[in-house]
Scaffold this active site. Structure first.
Site, PDB file in Angstrom:
ATOM      1  N   ASP A 377       0.833  -1.205   0.000  1.00 36.57           N
ATOM      2  CA  ASP A 377       0.000   0.000   0.000  1.00 36.57           C
ATOM      3  C   ASP A 377       0.865   1.252   0.000  1.00 36.57           C
ATOM      4  O   ASP A 377       0.551   2.235  -0.641  1.00 36.57           O
ATOM      5  CB  ASP A 377      -0.963   0.003   1.206  1.00 36.57           C
ATOM      6  CG  ASP A 377      -0.255  -0.023   2.554  1.00 36.57           C
ATOM      7  OD1 ASP A 377       0.911  -0.455   2.618  1.00 36.57           O
ATOM      8  OD2 ASP A 377      -0.869   0.387   3.563  1.00 36.57           O
ATOM      9  N   ARG A 381       5.635   4.458   5.926  1.00 35.40           N
ATOM     10  CA  ARG A 381       5.244   4.445   7.341  1.00 35.40           C
ATOM     11  C   ARG A 381       5.314   3.024   7.893  1.00 35.40           C
ATOM     12  O   ARG A 381       5.689   2.080   7.171  1.00 35.40           O
ATOM     13  CB  ARG A 381       3.851   5.050   7.510  1.00 35.40           C
ATOM     14  CG  ARG A 381       2.738   4.217   6.919  1.00 35.40           C
ATOM     15  CD  ARG A 381       1.385   4.893   7.097  1.00 35.40           C
ATOM     16  NE  ARG A 381       0.323   4.126   6.505  1.00 35.40           N
ATOM     17  CZ  ARG A 381      -0.707   4.648   5.854  1.00 35.40           C
ATOM     18  NH1 ARG A 381      -0.820   5.953   5.690  1.00 35.40           N
ATOM     19  NH2 ARG A 381      -1.642   3.866   5.380  1.00 35.40           N
ATOM     20  N   ASP A 382       4.898   2.858   9.124  1.00 29.91           N
ATOM     21  CA  ASP A 382       5.004   1.536   9.752  1.00 29.91           C
ATOM     22  C   ASP A 382       3.824   0.657   9.332  1.00 29.91           C
ATOM     23  O   ASP A 382       3.024   0.247  10.162  1.00 29.91           O
ATOM     24  CB  ASP A 382       5.078   1.685  11.279  1.00 29.91           C
ATOM     25  CG  ASP A 382       3.923   2.512  11.839  1.00 29.91           C
ATOM     26  OD1 ASP A 382       3.079   2.972  11.039  1.00 29.91           O
ATOM     27  OD2 ASP A 382       3.858   2.691  13.068  1.00 29.91           O
ATOM     28  N   GLU A 383       3.722   0.413   8.045  1.00 33.16           N
ATOM     29  CA  GLU A 383       2.637  -0.410   7.522  1.00 33.16           C
ATOM     30  C   GLU A 383       3.160  -1.287   6.378  1.00 33.16           C
ATOM     31  O   GLU A 383       3.434  -2.447   6.567  1.00 33.16           O
ATOM     32  CB  GLU A 383       1.467   0.472   7.063  1.00 33.16           C
ATOM     33  CG  GLU A 383       0.278  -0.346   6.586  1.00 33.16           C
ATOM     34  CD  GLU A 383      -1.024   0.439   6.583  1.00 33.16           C
ATOM     35  OE1 GLU A 383      -1.047   1.618   6.930  1.00 33.16           O
ATOM     36  OE2 GLU A 383      -2.037  -0.177   6.206  1.00 33.16           O
ATOM     37  N   ASP A 390      -6.818  -2.185  -2.654  1.00 35.31           N
ATOM     38  CA  ASP A 390      -6.130  -1.099  -3.357  1.00 35.31           C
ATOM     39  C   ASP A 390      -5.857  -1.459  -4.811  1.00 35.31           C
ATOM     40  O   ASP A 390      -5.661  -0.589  -5.649  1.00 35.31           O
ATOM     41  CB  ASP A 390      -4.778  -0.807  -2.682  1.00 35.31           C
ATOM     42  CG  ASP A 390      -4.917  -0.369  -1.238  1.00 35.31           C
ATOM     43  OD1 ASP A 390      -5.958  -0.645  -0.629  1.00 35.31           O
ATOM     44  OD2 ASP A 390      -3.974   0.241  -0.710  1.00 35.31           O
ATOM     45  N   TRP A 442     -12.644  -5.909  -0.869  1.00 31.73           N
ATOM     46  CA  TRP A 442     -11.211  -6.212  -0.719  1.00 31.73           C
ATOM     47  C   TRP A 442     -10.942  -7.661  -1.164  1.00 31.73           C
ATOM     48  O   TRP A 442     -10.081  -7.914  -1.999  1.00 31.73           O
ATOM     49  CB  TRP A 442     -10.769  -5.960   0.728  1.00 31.73           C
ATOM     50  CG  TRP A 442     -10.104  -4.615   0.924  1.00 31.73           C
ATOM     51  CD1 TRP A 442      -8.850  -4.410   1.434  1.00 31.73           C
ATOM     52  CD2 TRP A 442     -10.624  -3.301   0.629  1.00 31.73           C
ATOM     53  NE1 TRP A 442      -8.566  -3.059   1.455  1.00 31.73           N
ATOM     54  CE2 TRP A 442      -9.619  -2.361   0.973  1.00 31.73           C
ATOM     55  CE3 TRP A 442     -11.814  -2.836   0.082  1.00 31.73           C
ATOM     56  CZ2 TRP A 442      -9.782  -0.988   0.801  1.00 31.73           C
ATOM     57  CZ3 TRP A 442     -11.989  -1.459  -0.082  1.00 31.73           C
ATOM     58  CH2 TRP A 442     -10.991  -0.558   0.270  1.00 31.73           C
ATOM     59  N   GLU A 658      -2.227   9.097  -0.883  1.00 29.74           N
ATOM     60  CA  GLU A 658      -3.253   8.196  -0.333  1.00 29.74           C
ATOM     61  C   GLU A 658      -4.608   8.903  -0.262  1.00 29.74           C
ATOM     62  O   GLU A 658      -5.652   8.260  -0.374  1.00 29.74           O
ATOM     63  CB  GLU A 658      -2.823   7.773   1.075  1.00 29.74           C
ATOM     64  CG  GLU A 658      -3.811   6.893   1.807  1.00 29.74           C
ATOM     65  CD  GLU A 658      -3.260   6.373   3.131  1.00 29.74           C
ATOM     66  OE1 GLU A 658      -2.373   7.042   3.700  1.00 29.74           O
ATOM     67  OE2 GLU A 658      -3.711   5.310   3.583  1.00 29.74           O
ATOM     68  N   HIS A 674       0.854   6.226  -2.432  1.00 30.20           N
ATOM     69  CA  HIS A 674      -0.105   5.127  -2.469  1.00 30.20           C
ATOM     70  C   HIS A 674      -0.524   4.946  -3.927  1.00 30.20           C
ATOM     71  O   HIS A 674      -0.479   5.894  -4.695  1.00 30.20           O
ATOM     72  CB  HIS A 674      -1.342   5.511  -1.658  1.00 30.20           C
ATOM     73  CG  HIS A 674      -1.519   4.723  -0.391  1.00 30.20           C
ATOM     74  ND1 HIS A 674      -0.640   4.774   0.655  1.00 30.20           N
ATOM     75  CD2 HIS A 674      -2.511   3.883   0.003  1.00 30.20           C
ATOM     76  CE1 HIS A 674      -1.078   3.992   1.636  1.00 30.20           C
ATOM     77  NE2 HIS A 674      -2.214   3.432   1.273  1.00 30.20           N
TER      78      HIS A 674
HETATM   79  C1  BGC Z   1      -4.118   1.199   3.894  1.00 29.67           C
HETATM   80  C2  BGC Z   1      -4.965   1.110   2.676  1.00 29.67           C
HETATM   81  C3  BGC Z   1      -5.934   0.003   2.903  1.00 29.67           C
HETATM   82  C4  BGC Z   1      -6.783   0.389   4.069  1.00 29.67           C
HETATM   83  C5  BGC Z   1      -7.918  -0.526   4.371  1.00 29.67           C
HETATM   84  C6  BGC Z   1      -4.974   1.552   5.055  1.00 29.67           C
HETATM   85  O1  BGC Z   1      -4.230   1.635   6.216  1.00 29.67           O
HETATM   86  O2  BGC Z   1      -3.037   2.055   3.711  1.00 29.67           O
HETATM   87  O3  BGC Z   1      -4.214   1.044   1.551  1.00 29.67           O
HETATM   88  O4  BGC Z   1      -6.653  -0.377   1.812  1.00 29.67           O
HETATM   89  O5  BGC Z   1      -6.006   0.636   5.200  1.00 29.67           O
HETATM   90  O6  BGC Z   1      -8.408  -0.357   5.613  1.00 29.67           O
END
Ligand code: BGC
Length: 774
Positions: A377, A381-383, A390, A442, A658, A674
């Site tokens: 995504d 960041r911390d993800e 997406d 999703w 994003e 994003h």
């Molecule tokens: C992400 C998105 C994702 C979404 C869904 C976000 O934190 O960055 O790309 O689809 O969460 O909850």
């Protein structure tokens, strides 16, 4: 041995052969593996940040005969580098590919014949955390570990194997003091282990490795392209914003790291921090990185010019802060290193509108930077997770830009691996975050992406392989249908442009689309795709039941939500019009009314601006063009006021944000890189503007439908796409009302072309063609 050498050839040739299907099954087994898993299942320093020192592992071995051929299979988890006799094997970084290690472990295979010699040889590996010793907040699999098997054949016809086992040695006292992907790497050059990867190194201070447990997953050959350093970028400016604090501007939001060149006394520590934007005072804006510390730190050994690049981290950034530098830093002190899956380019797009070209460039940078053996995504960041929603339809557009066939086939395997026994799909794949929300929009990627792989690359195997999982998901999700309406929706039309510049999500009910409309339309679309797949594989019973369920949902949607008086679904949001139109769910006699309603909304409410979120945006531009209003798509695509891609450009974006209001919104969810808001823009650029589109009846561009759209005063469009059949070109020019069109059709393909405003098909064979209007 022959089998292994043949496998190396296969790995290489598969990468060049996009139309071939991913042979995951053929290589997904543990047979042939006798090596043991080795590592050290404890940490020296306990850190809440989950930073470990890298583990260095080595072994010497003697070869008394001449080597004819040698191949190594290597799984170094999480991320690893492999050395033979002081040479790094291959040029991959952040290797191997990510997976849920309890389900599948990717190993890489190399021909190492030229690196071995008669006499004593050394193997060495460096192990970083990667996603195995996982960053905080994500599922962890344990301490880094490796499994290696080297198969050597000698000129006299005999062979031997060197495998990872208890005879190997390990140290955590090497120069990489800490590493993880979110926070960065700390390297102390004074602790370099000179000669550790050469034969005869004195390993007296090293400890014996531990035999450790297997991660649990099946061993699978990595068939996707490796991650590499794919570009170098020089900073465009440098400013000393306060004494000793230098801020560099790379001129582009990139993903990767920096190469540091420095000379100074031993023990000097130089730090680099990374950010996408700056604060008004010219220092780094770090708030949108959440907990990620994004700091690489290098401690000098004090010997001449020292050059450092980290190995086991990466950052998403345009700006770099350099501190602790001995003396005056210059522009030459740092060089940006661009790091991503090394996918071949698949196409080019250019037109006479410079803003559209700039937007396209932002998209290419964003897409490229978010490939980390999964489509992530975001990179900063911390993800950094593989969120399914997406990329559902959006990913088909990416296939025009990069050769994504193998990568997305691998991601579908990640989805299969992540699925629960009851059929529930994970919204994040690999399931590093356990998010089983049972959201249709999703989870639908499991059904949609295999279809795109068929259309774009002719890949039938992925559908065949994923079919049982898709059926399981369809059956499980069908349990959420009430009165012929699918109710399972979690995220809504994620990230619609909000009414207030500070908001992340709109609070305005008029901008939102009812969850059951999103879920019902998307599930209907999935059922149509399932019907297509079931027909392909001769499953008449499935065809019947998917068709029957689809019909029920269509009835359910129209009964519950269609207002025949106003021509709108529910509250009439843009997305509530787009999805039923895109999927052919609107009754024939109401199509025009619903479309008119959409046009009215866009024209009079959002004044020619986008009003959809991630879900509706993946279909919007094509719905407008295909119903006779490409001019509105063009306006949306070229706008420079909020909300639009052009607005991002005007505000200095060099990737895609994003949030539509990424310049003003709350930083807690506001990445500058994003891909999801791209929606169907790239598909629209290639398929509608340039007019290059695969025919689903003859997929992978065996037959091409070419229908360009001259719109918005564009004077030219030049596009090409490297399909599995070869290069397709569509270049048109409008001069004083005259349309001139140059076309290239690759060998083995045919095309049906249409001149603008003309429904007369022109059948074209392979070769070049020049068409024009009188
Ligand atoms: C992400 C998105 C994702 C979404 C869904 C976000 O934190 O960055 O790309 O689809 O969460 O909850």
């Amino acid at each position: 041995m022959r089998r292994l050498l043949a496998m190396v050839g296969l790995v290489v040739s598969m990468a060049a052969c996009a139309e071939e299907s991913l042979p995951l099954k053929a290589h997904s087994d543990s047979s042939g593996w006798t090596a043991k898993w080795i590592g050290k299942d404890e940490a020296e320093v306990k850190s809440k940040d989950r930073r470990l020192a890298a583990r260095y592992v080595r072994k010497d071995f003697l070869l008394t005969k001449k080597v004819r051929g040698a191949v190594v299979m290597f799984a170094g988890l999480g991320s690893s580098e492999l050395y033979f006799n002081a040479h790094k094997v291959g040029d991959a970084v952040l290797s191997p590919a990510l997976s849920d290690y309890t389900k599948r472990v990717y190993y890489v295979t190399y021909d190492v014949t030229s690196l071995l010699k008669r006499g004593t040889n050394a193997i060495g590996a460096v192990l970083g955390n990667g996603r195995f010793f996982a960053p905080r907040g994500t599922v962890s699999y344990g301490f880094p570990k490796l499994r290696l098997q080297l198969h050597i054949e000698f000129t006299d016809g005999t062979s031997t194997e060197i495998v990872s086992d208890e005879t190997w040695k390990l140290t955590t006292d090497g120069p990489i003091r800490t590493n993880n992907e979110y926070d960065g790497e700390e390297y102390d050059a004074r602790m370099e282990l000179d000669g550790w990867d050469k034969p005869g190194f004195n390993e007296a201070k090293w400890e014996p490795v531990q035999l450790v447990g297997a991660p649990g997953g099946i061993m699978s050959a990595q068939t996707i392209a490796p991650i590499r350093v794919t570009g170098a970028i020089k900073p465009i400016t440098m400013k000393e914003v306060s004494p000793g604090v230098f801020i560099y501007d790379m001129g582009q939001n990139i993903v990767g790291w920096c190469r540091l060149s420095v000379k100074g006394p031993a023990g000097t520590a130089v730090s680099m921090r990374f950010a996408e934007t700056l604060k008004p005072d010219g220092t780094l804006f770090l708030a949108n990185l959440r907990g990620a510390k994004v700091t690489d730190r290098y401690t000098l050994k004090g010997k001449g010019v020292e050059v450092y690049e980290p190995r086991f981290t990466y950052h998403g950034f345009r700006y770099v802060e350099l501190t602790g530098f001995p003396g005056k830093a210059t522009l030459a002190t740092l060089e940006g290193r661009v790091v991503n899956d090394d996918l071949e380019s698949a196409g080019s797009f250019m037109c006479s509108n410079p803003m559209l070209n700039r937007i396209y460039s932002n998209i290419v940078w964003g897409v490229r930077g978010n490939y980390r053996s999964i489509p992530t995504d975001c990179p900063q960041r911390d993800e950094r997770q593989g969120w399914l929603g997406d990329r559902s339809e959006c990913s088909r557009g990416e296939a025009y830009i990069f050769q994504t066939g193998m990568l997305y086939a691998k991601w579908v395997q990640d989805m299969i691996d992540a699925q629960r026994d009851n059929g529930s799909a994970s919204d994040v794949c690999p399931a590093y975050w356990r998010v089983y929300n049972d959201d249709v929009t999703w989870g639908a990627s499991l059904v949609i992406i295999p279809g795109a792989l068929l259309d774009m690359f002719g890949d039938r195997t992925t559908i065949e392989r994923a079919y049982p999982s898709m059926v399981k998901w369809i059956d499980y999700m069908s349990g959420f249908i009430t009165n012929n309406v699918m109710t399972a929706d979690k995220y809504g039309d994620w990230c619609v442009p909000p009414e207030n510049p500070k908001l992340i999500h709109s609070k305005d009910p008029a901008r939102k689309t009812a969850g059951p409309i999103l879920a019902t339309t998307y599930f209907y679309h999935c059922l149509e795709l399932m019907t297509r797949y079931a027909k392909m594989f001769g499953k008449p019973d499935d065809v019947l039941r998917f068709t029957a369920l689809a019909k029920k949902l269509k009835d359910g949607l129209n009964t519950k939500y269609l207002n025949r008086d106003t021509g709108q679904y529910d509250n009439g949001s843009q997305t509530s019009c787009v999805l039923p139109l895109a999927f052919g769910m609107v009754p024939n006699d109401m199509r025009q009314r619903v479309f008119d309603h959409l046009v009215d909304k866009i024209t009079n409410e959002t004044h020619g601006h986008i009003g959809t979120g991630v879900v509706g945006g993946q279909w919007l531009n094509r719905v407008l063009s295909d119903n006779g209003r490409p001019d509105i798509s063009y306006t949306i695509a070229t706008n420079t006021t909020y909300p639009s891609w052009g607005y991002m450009v005007e505000k200095g974006a060099t990737t895609v944000w994003e949030l539509w209001n990424g310049d003003t919104a709350d930083p807690s969810m506001n990445s500058g890189n994003h891909v999801m808001l791209v929606g169907d823009l790239v598909i629209w650029l290639y398929e509608r503007l340039a007019g290059i589109k695969p025919d689903p009846d003859h997929p992978s561009f065996q037959h091409i439908i070419m229908r360009p759209t001259p719109v918005g005063g564009l004077t030219f469009v030049k596009a090409s796409h490297r399909s599995p059949y070869g290069l397709i070109v569509s270049e048109w020019r409008c001069d004083h009302g005259k349309f001139r069109w140059h076309i290239v059709i690759p060998p083995g393909s045919t095309a049906t072309a249409y001149l603008p405003n003309d429904d007369k098909p022109i059948e074209l064979r392979a070769g070049t063609h020049d068409l024009f209007t009188k």
